[in-house]
Motif scaffolding. Structure first.
Motif, mmCIF file in Angstrom:
data_model
loop_
_atom_site.group_PDB
_atom_site.id
_atom_site.type_symbol
_atom_site.label_atom_id
_atom_site.label_comp_id
_atom_site.label_asym_id
_atom_site.label_seq_id
_atom_site.Cartn_x
_atom_site.Cartn_y
_atom_site.Cartn_z
ATOM 1 N N MET A 138 21.777 38.969 -48.558
ATOM 2 C CA MET A 138 21.642 41.041 -48.723
ATOM 3 C C MET A 138 23.099 41.006 -49.861
ATOM 4 N N HIS A 139 22.941 42.450 -49.912
ATOM 5 C CA HIS A 139 23.384 43.094 -51.247
ATOM 6 C C HIS A 139 23.888 44.511 -50.962
ATOM 7 N N VAL A 140 25.215 45.112 -51.234
ATOM 8 C CA VAL A 140 25.587 46.561 -51.061
ATOM 9 C C VAL A 140 25.579 46.639 -52.041
ATOM 10 N N ILE A 141 25.895 47.476 -52.564
ATOM 11 C CA ILE A 141 26.465 48.707 -53.933
ATOM 12 C C ILE A 141 27.340 49.712 -53.797
ATOM 13 N N GLY A 142 28.464 49.428 -53.920
ATOM 14 C CA GLY A 142 29.619 51.259 -53.682
ATOM 15 C C GLY A 142 29.847 51.535 -55.228
ATOM 16 N N ILE A 143 29.938 52.552 -54.710
ATOM 17 C CA ILE A 143 30.311 53.333 -56.189
ATOM 18 C C ILE A 143 31.343 54.521 -55.686
ATOM 19 N N SER A 144 32.809 54.142 -56.631
ATOM 20 C CA SER A 144 33.557 55.054 -56.343
ATOM 21 C C SER A 144 33.448 56.012 -57.356
ATOM 22 N N SER A 145 33.189 57.838 -56.958
ATOM 23 C CA SER A 145 33.130 58.571 -57.729
ATOM 24 C C SER A 145 34.306 59.450 -57.910
ATOM 25 N N GLN A 146 34.777 60.527 -58.442
ATOM 26 C CA GLN A 146 35.946 61.219 -58.367
ATOM 27 C C GLN A 146 35.606 61.817 -59.369
ATOM 28 N N ALA A 147 34.152 62.141 -60.592
ATOM 29 C CA ALA A 147 34.419 62.922 -61.440
ATOM 30 C C ALA A 147 33.175 64.252 -61.173
ATOM 31 N N ALA A 148 33.512 64.049 -60.120
ATOM 32 C CA ALA A 148 31.853 65.522 -59.471
ATOM 33 C C ALA A 148 30.576 64.748 -60.231
ATOM 34 N N GLY A 149 30.987 63.384 -60.383
ATOM 35 C CA GLY A 149 29.211 63.605 -60.887
ATOM 36 C C GLY A 149 27.830 63.082 -59.646
ATOM 37 N N HIS A 150 28.292 63.215 -58.050
ATOM 38 C CA HIS A 150 27.408 62.319 -57.588
ATOM 39 C C HIS A 150 26.179 63.182 -56.958
ATOM 40 N N LYS A 151 26.452 64.168 -56.999
ATOM 41 C CA LYS A 151 24.686 64.421 -57.242
ATOM 42 C C LYS A 151 24.248 64.515 -57.603
ATOM 43 N N THR A 152 24.398 64.146 -59.254
ATOM 44 C CA THR A 152 23.636 63.653 -59.675
ATOM 45 C C THR A 152 23.308 62.134 -60.369
ATOM 46 N N LEU A 153 24.998 61.333 -60.201
ATOM 47 C CA LEU A 153 24.338 60.203 -60.372
ATOM 48 C C LEU A 153 23.927 59.469 -58.996
ATOM 49 N N LEU A 154 23.900 59.262 -58.094
ATOM 50 C CA LEU A 154 23.649 58.740 -56.715
ATOM 51 C C LEU A 154 22.604 59.290 -56.621
ATOM 52 N N PRO A 155 21.591 59.822 -56.717
ATOM 53 C CA PRO A 155 20.347 59.896 -56.836
ATOM 54 C C PRO A 155 19.348 59.224 -58.193
ATOM 55 N N ALA A 156 20.131 59.259 -59.290
ATOM 56 C CA ALA A 156 19.122 58.754 -59.851
ATOM 57 C C ALA A 156 19.595 57.195 -60.137
ATOM 58 N N LEU A 157 20.941 56.974 -59.489
ATOM 59 C CA LEU A 157 20.795 55.362 -58.882
ATOM 60 C C LEU A 157 19.583 54.700 -57.953
ATOM 61 N N LYS A 158 19.681 55.830 -56.745
ATOM 62 C CA LYS A 158 18.298 55.476 -55.438
ATOM 63 C C LYS A 158 17.137 55.226 -56.156
ATOM 64 N N GLU A 159 16.947 56.194 -57.025
ATOM 65 C CA GLU A 159 15.043 56.416 -58.022
ATOM 66 C C GLU A 159 14.950 54.883 -58.509
ATOM 67 N N GLU A 160 16.502 54.610 -59.304
ATOM 68 C CA GLU A 160 16.160 53.328 -60.439
ATOM 69 C C GLU A 160 16.254 52.366 -58.607
ATOM 70 N N LEU A 161 16.538 51.986 -58.468
ATOM 71 C CA LEU A 161 16.251 50.697 -57.397
ATOM 72 C C LEU A 161 15.304 51.094 -56.884
ATOM 73 N N GLN A 162 14.870 52.351 -56.525
ATOM 74 C CA GLN A 162 13.472 52.132 -55.920
ATOM 75 C C GLN A 162 12.167 51.916 -56.714
ATOM 76 N N LYS A 163 12.350 52.456 -57.870
ATOM 77 C CA LYS A 163 11.560 51.874 -58.981
ATOM 78 C C LYS A 163 11.927 50.455 -59.100
ATOM 79 N N GLN A 164 12.882 50.116 -59.395
ATOM 80 C CA GLN A 164 12.205 48.186 -59.249
ATOM 81 C C GLN A 164 11.856 47.730 -57.761
ATOM 82 N N GLY A 165 11.198 48.498 -56.958
ATOM 83 C CA GLY A 165 11.412 48.278 -55.195
ATOM 84 C C GLY A 165 12.626 47.501 -54.540
ATOM 85 N N SER A 166 13.246 47.963 -55.208
ATOM 86 C CA SER A 166 14.615 47.512 -53.886
ATOM 87 C C SER A 166 15.255 48.868 -52.765
#
Ligand code: B12
Length: 81
Positions: A1-29
């Protein structure tokens, strides 16, 4: 089992995290995602409840051992789900 850890310092968390999640879901992960960095506490619910794009947020001052233990529990939970 894996985990992805994201460190955000640039106020992009509200766009980048949902985009990452969506992309992973598309791949069935359903890989566990956790985030840290300078994320304002008022955004925690948006990330963890509204968009469910990460399972935990570890803000400034987090003890690394606390983050590690919680991340391990999240991995365990995702295996037993
Ligand atoms: C050093 C620094 C930089 C350096 C970064 C160097 C580097 N390569 O790391 C440089 C100069 C490059 C930089 C650039 C920028 N920065 Co800057 N920077 C900082 C500063 C002074 C310290 C950050 C830091 O490293 N803290 C030390 C670490 C140990 O603490 P931490 O990040 O909070 O991490 C802890 C927890 O959050 C957690 N954690 C963090 N990440 C993760 C990840 C996981 C998986 C886990 C489990 C835990 C975890 O664990 C750590 C221990 O407790 C902060 C101010 C501050 N006081 O925080 C601003 C700050 C983060 N920067 C800021 C900004 C705006 C920027 C820029 C966007 C500026 C610009 N316009 O270009 C860019 C973005 C660069 C980028 N691409 O991300 C803002 C962010 C505002 C926000 N998020 O709303 C801050 C808060 C300054 C401010 N008050 O405005 N920055």
């Amino acid at each position: 089992m894996h985990v992805i850890g994201i460190s955000s310092q640039a106020a992009g968390h509200k766009t980048l995290l949902p985009a990452l999640k969506e992309e992973l879901q598309k791949q069935g992960s359903n890989i566990v995602i956790v985030a840290g960095g300078v994320i304002p506490p008022q955004d925690y619910d948006y990330l963890m409840k509204e968009t469910k794009c990460c399972s935990a947020v570890f803000g400034p001052g987090t003890r690394i051992t606390d983050a590690a233990l919680e991340t391990l529990s999240l991995i365990e939970e995702s295996i037993t789900e």
